[in-house]
Design a protein around this motif. Structure first.
Motif, short mmCIF file in Angstrom:
data_model
loop_
_atom_site.label_atom_id
_atom_site.label_comp_id
_atom_site.label_asym_id
_atom_site.label_seq_id
_atom_site.Cartn_x
_atom_site.Cartn_y
_atom_site.Cartn_z
N GLY A 1 -75.67 26.85 14.82
CA GLY A 1 -75.90 27.93 15.76
C GLY A 1 -76.97 27.57 16.78
O GLY A 1 -77.88 26.77 16.50
N VAL A 2 -76.86 28.16 17.96
CA VAL A 2 -77.76 27.80 19.06
C VAL A 2 -79.12 28.47 18.95
O VAL A 2 -80.10 28.00 19.55
N SER A 3 -79.22 29.56 18.19
CA SER A 3 -80.47 30.33 18.11
C SER A 3 -81.06 30.22 16.71
O SER A 3 -80.34 30.27 15.72
N LYS A 4 -82.37 30.07 16.63
CA LYS A 4 -83.17 29.96 15.41
C LYS A 4 -83.11 28.55 14.83
O LYS A 4 -82.21 27.76 15.13
N GLY A 5 -84.08 28.25 13.97
CA GLY A 5 -84.13 26.95 13.31
C GLY A 5 -83.30 26.95 12.05
O GLY A 5 -82.91 28.01 11.54
N TRP A 6 -83.04 25.74 11.52
CA TRP A 6 -82.23 25.64 10.30
C TRP A 6 -83.00 26.15 9.10
O TRP A 6 -84.21 25.91 8.98
N PRO A 7 -82.35 26.89 8.18
CA PRO A 7 -80.94 27.26 8.12
C PRO A 7 -80.62 28.62 8.74
O PRO A 7 -79.48 29.07 8.66
N ALA A 8 -81.64 29.25 9.35
CA ALA A 8 -81.41 30.59 9.91
C ALA A 8 -80.41 30.58 11.06
O ALA A 8 -79.84 31.62 11.39
#
Length: 296
Positions: free
Chosen positions: A155-162
């Motif tokens: 996903g383009v928003s938030k850092g992994w894993p969020a």
């Protein structure tokens, strides 16, 4: 008269040969793997890799260096080439200087002066990002010990894993056994990197039983993504279905209700196993990447 007749016959034969060659060339363009129409869907983006040189920079960017999972390879652009209608990611056993080397660092990605393997990881971040639809990739993976090829999205928003991760295809060792995986991950309560997984692990032997020549062939991986679910397929066989009503981060954000970008990479070591006795170079070949979305 005989000379004129022979000349006329020559002209007729030349015209026939010209038409015949033209017909053959025309037929040769009828690639059976060209994007087919899908009822109710529109082809919104594709890379058929029908050019020569580096991956199209309008679509793809590179990861560089030692990146994740304590893998052995140094990612670099040099190991990705497009030739003869294929993207070829090559894994090599070679000594590569770590451009980020810092002898005082506690970070494994920085405190190694050299890596002993190289490969490539390319992605469409910031260039081609998609929310819902069908993602289809035709590829031939390398199943040698130590190889960890993947087709995945983030996903383009938030850092992994969020931000949410979808593993359309992963191949590596689970408890020492070769395995095909189809997964999704998101954030759960706990530390910064606490992750919740919906994963399916299928022993590779299952595919070899059906077709002993499986590793030498191209296969089609597909992600069918709607607001309600993600379904992951291999050669039209459903491997995993993820219910998106359950994929909620602790803050209430659903990372699969946002655009994702596509990654293609060949990792070495880590979950892939020990490559010490594997012969190199290794190759991961991709025929095409296509994205369809529902007609409006």
């Amino acid at each position: 008269m005989r000379t004129q007749a022979i000349h006329l016959l020559f002209l007729l034969l030349s015209a026939f040969m010209s038409w015949s060659c033209s017909s053959v060339k025309s037929k040769s363009k009828e690639n059976p793997h060209h994007a087919s129409q899908k009822v109710g869907y529109e082809l919104v983006w594709q890379d058929e890799f029908d050019y020569e040189g580096k991956p199209n920079e309008a679509f793809w960017s590179y990861e560089t260096g030692l990146v994740r999972n304590h893998e052995l390879q140094y990612y670099q652009a040099e190991n990705a080439q497009v030739s003869n209608g294929l993207l070829v990611i090559e894994g090599k056993r070679e000594e590569v200087k770590n451009a980020r080397y810092d002898a005082k660092s506690q970070d494994w990605r920085r405190n190694q002066a050299y890596a002993h393997y190289s490969s490539s990881s390319i992605n469409t971040r910031g260039k081609k990002e998609f929310k819902y639809g069908l993602i289809e990739v035709r590829a031939k993976i390398d199943t040698a010990l130590g190889m960890w090829p993947a087709i995945w999205t983030l996903g383009v928003s938030k850092g992994w894993p969020a931000n949410g991760e979808v593993d359309i295809m992963e191949y590596y060792r689970v408890d020492g056994k070769a395995t095909i995986l189809a997964n999704a991950a998101w954030k759960k309560a706990g530390g910064q990197y606490a992750s919740q997984w919906d994963e399916e692990k299928i022993l590779f032997s299952k595919f070899l039983e059906k077709d002993p020549d499986w590793p030498s062939k191209f296969h089609i991986w597909k992600m069918d993504w709607t607001e309600d679910y993600i379904k992951l397929y291999l050669d039209d066989e459903l491997l995993n279905e993820v219910d998106l009503k359950t994929t909620i981060n602790p803050d209430g954000f659903n990372p699969f209700h946002q655009p994702h970008y596509i990654l293609l990479n060949l990792a070495i070591g880590g979950n892939g196993g020990d490559p010490t006795n594997t012969r190199f170079p290794r190759t991961y070949q991709v025929d095409y990447v296509r994205v369809y979305q529902k007609d409006k």
